[in-house]
Design a protein around this motif. Structure first.
Motif, PDB file in Angstrom:
ATOM      1  N   ALA A  80      43.827  32.162  36.378  1.00 57.72           N
ATOM      2  CA  ALA A  80      42.676  32.386  37.243  1.00 57.72           C
ATOM      3  C   ALA A  80      42.362  33.882  37.322  1.00 57.72           C
ATOM      4  O   ALA A  80      43.264  34.725  37.206  1.00 57.72           O
ATOM      5  CB  ALA A  80      42.956  31.845  38.639  1.00 57.72           C
ATOM      6  N   HIS A  81      41.075  34.199  37.504  1.00 61.07           N
ATOM      7  CA  HIS A  81      40.631  35.585  37.630  1.00 61.07           C
ATOM      8  C   HIS A  81      39.565  35.679  38.714  1.00 61.07           C
ATOM      9  O   HIS A  81      38.979  34.671  39.113  1.00 61.07           O
ATOM     10  CB  HIS A  81      40.036  36.094  36.306  1.00 61.07           C
ATOM     11  CG  HIS A  81      41.011  36.129  35.174  1.00 61.07           C
ATOM     12  ND1 HIS A  81      42.069  37.011  35.120  1.00 61.07           N
ATOM     13  CD2 HIS A  81      41.088  35.384  34.042  1.00 61.07           C
ATOM     14  CE1 HIS A  81      42.749  36.805  33.993  1.00 61.07           C
ATOM     15  NE2 HIS A  81      42.175  35.819  33.330  1.00 61.07           N
ATOM     16  N   CYS A 118      39.458  42.688  38.434  1.00 59.62           N
ATOM     17  CA  CYS A 118      40.022  41.400  38.850  1.00 59.62           C
ATOM     18  C   CYS A 118      41.071  41.700  39.915  1.00 59.62           C
ATOM     19  O   CYS A 118      41.990  42.485  39.672  1.00 59.62           O
ATOM     20  CB  CYS A 118      40.638  40.688  37.655  1.00 59.62           C
ATOM     21  SG  CYS A 118      41.624  39.234  38.101  1.00 59.62           S
ATOM     22  N   ILE A 120      43.364  39.847  41.039  1.00 59.82           N
ATOM     23  CA  ILE A 120      44.673  39.268  40.716  1.00 59.82           C
ATOM     24  C   ILE A 120      45.400  40.143  39.691  1.00 59.82           C
ATOM     25  O   ILE A 120      46.615  40.292  39.722  1.00 59.82           O
ATOM     26  CB  ILE A 120      44.514  37.828  40.178  1.00 59.82           C
ATOM     27  CG1 ILE A 120      43.750  36.975  41.202  1.00 59.82           C
ATOM     28  CG2 ILE A 120      45.873  37.200  39.838  1.00 59.82           C
ATOM     29  CD1 ILE A 120      43.285  35.625  40.659  1.00 59.82           C
ATOM     30  N   HIS A 121      44.608  40.731  38.772  1.00 63.79           N
ATOM     31  CA  HIS A 121      45.163  41.597  37.710  1.00 63.79           C
ATOM     32  C   HIS A 121      44.371  42.904  37.738  1.00 63.79           C
ATOM     33  O   HIS A 121      43.387  43.050  37.008  1.00 63.79           O
ATOM     34  CB  HIS A 121      45.031  40.930  36.331  1.00 63.79           C
ATOM     35  CG  HIS A 121      45.450  39.484  36.334  1.00 63.79           C
ATOM     36  ND1 HIS A 121      44.550  38.437  36.393  1.00 63.79           N
ATOM     37  CD2 HIS A 121      46.686  38.928  36.305  1.00 63.79           C
ATOM     38  CE1 HIS A 121      45.219  37.282  36.390  1.00 63.79           C
ATOM     39  NE2 HIS A 121      46.506  37.554  36.342  1.00 63.79           N
ATOM     40  N   MET A 124      42.580  44.746  34.904  1.00 62.87           N
ATOM     41  CA  MET A 124      41.371  44.194  34.257  1.00 62.87           C
ATOM     42  C   MET A 124      40.153  44.853  34.890  1.00 62.87           C
ATOM     43  O   MET A 124      39.893  44.666  36.077  1.00 62.87           O
ATOM     44  CB  MET A 124      41.288  42.673  34.463  1.00 62.87           C
ATOM     45  CG  MET A 124      42.321  41.876  33.706  1.00 62.87           C
ATOM     46  SD  MET A 124      42.228  40.120  34.116  1.00 62.87           S
ATOM     47  CE  MET A 124      40.572  39.706  33.572  1.00 62.87           C
TER      48      MET A 124
HETATM   49 CU   LIG Z   1      42.545  38.402  36.371  1.00 61.07          CU
END
Ligand SMILES: [Cu+2]
Length: 132
Positions: A80-81, A118, A120-121, A124
């Motif tokens: 997921a992003h 992103c 979550i990351h 990115m």
């Molecule tokens: Cu992500």
């Protein structure tokens, strides 16, 4: 051939060569003008303005569009992003968590540079450049 014709014939040839040369000059002069019109411009509003998320990367990382354009992000990763504006973005936006195959859209009505990431990351990163 009468004497006066022998003089006129070469003269006529020279005039024709001059005329042909001036036409050729006109033709080559119009070339650079056409080339100048071919300067790359952002896609028109309503065109294809898609960002794909794949392998933990926004592609293209930077997309340039005109004001009024809707940009669509589509997640093609198993992970997921999200699409979340950076602190410097002229307008704040935050998507829901996008599962595989999910998409998110924003319509950009204001010219400017919109960096995002992103959540979550955080490594990115992407940018939307909106031109009026
Ligand atoms: Cu992500």
């Amino acid at each position: 051939m009468p004497a006066h014709a022998r003089l006129l014939f070469p003269a006529a040839c020279i005039i024709l060569l001059i005329l042909a040369g001036s036409f050729a000059g006109c033709t080559s002069n119009t070339g650079p003008v056409t080339t100048g019109d071919a300067t790359p411009v952002p896609a028109a509003a309503g065109g294809t303005n898609a960002v794909t998320i794949r392998d933990f990367t926004f592609s293209p990382a930077t997309i340039t569009v005109r004001t009024g354009t809707t940009v669509t992000w589509t997640n093609q990763d198993g992970a997921a992003h999200t699409i979340v504006s950076d602190a410097g973005s002229p307008v704040a936006f935050t998507s829901d968590s996008l599962a595989n195959g999910a998409s998110y859209q924003i319509t950009f009505t204001q010219a400017g540079t919109y960096p995002y990431h992103c959540s979550i990351h955080p490594n990115m990163k992407g940018t939307v450049v909106v031109q009026s």
